[in-house]
Design a protein around this motif. Structure first.
Motif, mmCIF file in Angstrom:
data_model
loop_
_atom_site.group_PDB
_atom_site.id
_atom_site.type_symbol
_atom_site.label_atom_id
_atom_site.label_comp_id
_atom_site.label_asym_id
_atom_site.label_seq_id
_atom_site.Cartn_x
_atom_site.Cartn_y
_atom_site.Cartn_z
ATOM 1 N N GLU A 50 1.034 -1.136 -0.261
ATOM 2 C CA GLU A 50 0.371 -0.125 -0.005
ATOM 3 C C GLU A 50 0.742 1.313 0.176
ATOM 4 O OE1 GLU A 50 1.085 -0.968 4.422
ATOM 5 O OE2 GLU A 50 0.970 -1.728 2.379
ATOM 6 N N ALA A 51 1.968 1.040 0.017
ATOM 7 C CA ALA A 51 3.136 2.346 0.337
ATOM 8 C C ALA A 51 3.046 3.055 -1.419
ATOM 9 C CB ALA A 51 4.337 1.635 0.033
ATOM 10 N N LEU A 52 3.027 4.769 -0.960
ATOM 11 C CA LEU A 52 2.392 5.926 -2.241
ATOM 12 C C LEU A 52 4.238 5.949 -2.174
ATOM 13 C CD1 LEU A 52 -0.288 7.848 -0.828
ATOM 14 C CD2 LEU A 52 -0.013 5.886 -2.756
ATOM 15 N N ARG A 53 5.155 5.870 -1.036
ATOM 16 C CA ARG A 53 6.125 6.539 -1.374
ATOM 17 C C ARG A 53 6.887 5.625 -0.174
ATOM 18 N NH1 ARG A 53 8.942 11.961 0.058
ATOM 19 N NH2 ARG A 53 8.343 11.569 2.125
ATOM 20 N N PHE A 54 8.625 5.052 -1.138
ATOM 21 C CA PHE A 54 9.749 5.000 0.012
ATOM 22 C C PHE A 54 10.587 5.384 1.119
ATOM 23 C CE2 PHE A 54 8.038 0.584 -1.812
ATOM 24 C CZ PHE A 54 7.102 -0.346 -0.444
ATOM 25 N N SER A 55 10.479 5.873 1.650
ATOM 26 C CA SER A 55 11.660 6.937 2.090
ATOM 27 C C SER A 55 12.813 6.037 2.658
ATOM 28 C CB SER A 55 10.970 8.686 3.515
ATOM 29 O OG SER A 55 9.643 8.636 2.463
ATOM 30 N N VAL A 56 13.757 6.233 2.032
ATOM 31 C CA VAL A 56 15.030 5.360 2.261
ATOM 32 C C VAL A 56 15.933 6.279 3.003
ATOM 33 C CG1 VAL A 56 16.873 3.543 1.463
ATOM 34 C CG2 VAL A 56 15.089 3.573 0.729
ATOM 35 N N LEU A 57 16.087 6.202 4.742
ATOM 36 C CA LEU A 57 17.240 7.064 5.196
ATOM 37 C C LEU A 57 18.195 5.625 5.880
ATOM 38 C CD1 LEU A 57 14.580 7.562 8.163
ATOM 39 C CD2 LEU A 57 14.381 8.702 5.795
ATOM 40 N N ASN A 62 27.652 0.878 6.212
ATOM 41 C CA ASN A 62 27.695 -0.144 5.681
ATOM 42 C C ASN A 62 26.168 -0.369 5.216
ATOM 43 O OD1 ASN A 62 29.903 -1.424 4.177
ATOM 44 N ND2 ASN A 62 30.783 -2.562 5.896
ATOM 45 N N ASN A 63 25.196 -0.329 6.611
ATOM 46 C CA ASN A 63 24.231 -0.232 7.139
ATOM 47 C C ASN A 63 23.461 0.258 6.269
ATOM 48 O OD1 ASN A 63 21.033 0.651 9.076
ATOM 49 N ND2 ASN A 63 21.974 -1.708 8.874
ATOM 50 N N GLY A 64 23.741 2.006 5.655
ATOM 51 C CA GLY A 64 23.301 2.686 3.986
ATOM 52 C C GLY A 64 23.683 2.299 3.214
ATOM 53 N N GLY A 65 24.423 1.605 3.438
ATOM 54 C CA GLY A 65 24.921 0.895 1.821
ATOM 55 C C GLY A 65 24.011 0.000 1.491
ATOM 56 N N ASP A 66 22.888 -0.438 2.427
ATOM 57 C CA ASP A 66 22.408 -1.972 2.520
ATOM 58 C C ASP A 66 21.159 -0.697 1.929
ATOM 59 O OD1 ASP A 66 24.004 -3.615 2.980
ATOM 60 O OD2 ASP A 66 22.892 -3.834 4.883
ATOM 61 N N GLY A 67 20.626 -0.129 2.945
ATOM 62 C CA GLY A 67 19.603 0.940 2.475
ATOM 63 C C GLY A 67 20.032 1.464 0.720
#
Length: 495
Positions: A50-57, A62-67
Motif C-alpha cells: 500500500e506504500a505510496l512512497r518508500f523513504s529510504v534513510l 554499510n547499513n546505509g549501503g544496504d539502504g
C-alpha cells in the motif's frame, strides 16, 4: 548437542568478524551488500504493497549501503522512492559503490518530513551502534513516531544497541526488521524485542562454517539444545529411578509457595516429592497435599539426619521459606547436592554472598540460582549496576562467580553457565507474570535435576517448559493452573 544454526546469536563484533572472514575467503563483500539490499527491497514490496512512497534513510556505514541498494532495487521495480542521507557521501568502500550506482537524487536527512502513504526504510545504523543517536536522527525518529509512519528496519531499528537491546537515546519502532545470517542479542533482549516488530533472517551467502567459527556461546533457548538429555519414560521406569525431590516449606502461614514448587516438581516427572516441613506447618501441609509426601524438618540437625538416611536426589529451597540464618544453614548443608536456590533462599545471602559462592565452589556445577532483577542485585550488586554489560554478560559473570547455573528472570529470561554458555528465552507469554509462577519454575527445575539433568540443562529446559506450561494453561491462569500444566510435553520430532 550441536547448536541449531538458527538459534545462534552473533554479537555485533562477531558479525563483523563473520563479514571479514567471508571477504578473506574470497566472497566479495559488495556481493553480500547487494544480496542484503535486494532482500530489503523484496520485503518492502511484499509487506507494504500500500506504500505510496518508500523513504529510504541511509547512514554513513554499510547499513546505509544496504539502504542504497534497496532504494535502487525499489526504483527498478517501479516504486516511488526518496532517499535521505546522514552526513553526505558514505564512508565505507562498499557503501560508496552503492551510492554511486544510484539513479536518483539523495537529499539530506534533516529535510525528511513524513507524509501520508510513506513507508520508512530505516538504514541509518545497524547493530553495531554504541552511542546515543545524534539529535538530527532523534528528531527524525520522533517525527516518524508522531506521524505513525510504518518502519521497515535494516538489520536492527536505528537507535537500538545490538548487544544490549537497549535504546540509545531514541530508537525507531519497526513494524518489521530484516536482519542477515543470524539474529543479534538486541533482537531478543528487552526492550529491543518490542521495537523490532516481526523479524526476518535473510541468508546473504556467508558460509555456515564461518558463522559457527566466529560465534560465541550465546543462543536462543530452544529444545534442540537440551532435548537429548530431557528425561523420558520407558518400560523400565519406576519412581526411584526418576529421583526424589525435596522442597523446603516455610512456617504455617507461608506454606503455599513451597506446595506450588512441590506439585510442579511432581508434575514435571520427579518420582517422589517430599515437603520438608517445620513442625508448625505439618498440619496445614498435610491438609493440602496428597501425592506429595511430608517429612518434619525443624532444625539443621533434623536436616543432617535426614540426609544420612534418605535417598534424596535434589532440593528446592527458598519459596516462602523465610529470610535468615536457617536458610543460610540449610543451603550450605546442601553444598554437595543438586540445589535450586530461589526467593528467600537467595535474599538470605545478601549480606555476604561469598558465603554461598564459597560453599558451592568445588566439584561439578550443581547449584541453580533463580533471581529476578532485585534478587540478582542483592547477590551481584556490582554486575547489576554495570550499564556497559548486557543481560547475558551479567548472567555469565554471575555464573562464573557463583559456580552456578543462573536463571536471570524476566520477560527476557537469560540462563547462563560458568563456562560462558548463555541462552535467551523467548517463549514465555505475558500472562506468565503472575504471583507464584517463580515457585512453579523452581519446582520444575528441581524435578529435572532429580532425574539426572545437569544444572545448566535443567535450568534451560525448565525455563522453556515453564513458558510452554503457561501457554497450555492459557491467559488468565493462576499459579495453581500453571503447576497443573508443569508436565507439558513437547513434540520431540519437531526438533
Amino acid at each position: 548437542m550441536t547448536t541449531n544454526s538458527s538459534m545462534i546469536l552473533l554479537t555485533p563484533r562477531e558479525m563483523a568478524a563473520a563479514d571479514a572472514a567471508s571477504a578473506a575467503s574470497g566472497i566479495p563483500s559488495f556481493d553480500l551488500m547487494l544480496r542484503a539490499g535486494q532482500a530489503v527491497a523484496a520485503a518492502a514490496l511484499k509487506y507494504f504493497p500500500e506504500a505510496l512512497r518508500f523513504s529510504v534513510l541511509c547512514g554513513p556505514g554499510n547499513n546505509g549501503g544496504d539502504g542504497y541498494v534497496a532504494a535502487q532495487a525499489l526504483l527498478h521495480a517501479g516504486a516511488s522512492v526518496a532517499i535521505f542521507a546522514l552526513g553526505g557521501q558514505p564512508q565505507s568502500t562498499d557503501a560508496l559503490e552503492a551510492y554511486h550506482r544510484l539513479e536518483v537524487e539523495v537529499k539530506p536527512l534533516d529535510s525528511y518530513q513524513p507524509r501520508a502513504g510513506d513507508v520508512v526504510v530505516d538504514a541509518l545504523f545497524g547493530a553495531g551502534l554504541t552511542r546515543d543517536v545524534p539529535e538530527i536522527v532523534a528528531k527524525v525518529i520522533r517525527a516518524v513516531r508522531e506521524a505513525g509512519t510504518p518502519v521497515l528496519a535494516v538489520d536492527l531499528p536505528s537507535g537500538l544497541c545490538g548487544r544490549r537491546g537497549i535504546s540509545l537515546g531514541e530508537a525507531f519502532q519497526a513494524v518489521r526488521t530484516i536482519t542477515f545470517m543470524t539474529r543479534k542479542p538486541g533482537h531478543l533482549l528487552l526492550p529491543g524485542r518490542s521495537l523490532c516488530g516481526d523479524i526476518e533472517v535473510v541468508d546473504i551467502g556467508i558460509p555456515d562454517r564461518i558463522v559457527r567459527s566466529v560465534a560465541g556461546k550465546l543462543s536462543e533457548n530452544n529444545p534442540s539444545l537440551w532435548l537429548d538429555h530431557l528425561p523420558r519414560s520407558d518400560a523400565a521406569a519406576h519412581k526411584y529411578r526418576r529421583g526424589h525431590l525435596a522442597v523446603f516449606s516455610g512456617p504455617a502461614a507461608k506454606t503455599g509457595a513451597a506446595r506450588l514448587s512441590a506439585m510442579a516438581g511432581l508434575r514435571r516427572g520427579a518420582g517422589l516429592v517430599t515437603l520438608a516441613s517445620p513442625a508448625d506447618a505439618m498440619a496445614v501441609n498435610a491438609g493440602s497435599v496428597t501425592a506429595v509426601m511430608l517429612h518434619e524438618v525443624e532444625t539443621l540437625e533434623d536436616l543432617q539426619a535426614w540426609l544420612q538416611t534418605a535417598k534424596l536426589a535434589s532440593f528446592v529451597l527458598g519459596p516462602g521459606f523465610g529470610v535468615g540464618q536457617m536458610a543460610r544453614d540449610f543451603a550450605t548443608a546442601l553444598k554437595d547436592r543438586p540445589l535450586v536456590l530461589d526467593a528467600d533462599g537467595i535474599t538470605s545471602f545478601r549480606e555476604d554472598p561469598s558465603e554461598l559462592f564459597e560453599a558451592f565452589a568445588s566439584g561439578d556445577t550443581h547449584l541453580v540460582l533463580t533471581p529476578h532483577e532485585g534478587e540478582f542485585g542483592r547477590l551481584f550488586p556490582d554486575l547489576a549496576d554495570d550499564e556497559a554489560l548486557s543481560k547475558p554478560e551479567k548472567a555469565v559473570k554471575a555464573a562464573e562467580r557463583a559456580h552456578a547455573a543462573i536463571v536471570y528472570k524476566g520477560a527476557d529470561t537469560v540462563i547462563a553457565a560458568p563456562d560462558g554458555c548463555a541462552y535467551i528465552n523467548t517463549n514465555a507469554p505475558p500472562w506468565l507474570a503472575t504471583a507464584g509462577s517463580g515457585d512453579v519454575l523452581a519446582g520444575m527445575i528441581g524435578a529435572l535435576l532429580a532425574q539426572g539433568m545437569t544444572a545448566f540443562e535443567a535450568a534451560a529446559a525448565g525455563v522453556y517448559l515453564h513458558g510452554e506450561a503457561a501457554k497450555a494453561a492459557g491467559e488468565g491462569m493462576t499459579a495453581e493452573d500453571l503447576a497443573a500444566h508443569a508436565g507439558v510435553l513437547i513434540d520431540r520430532a519437531a526438533y
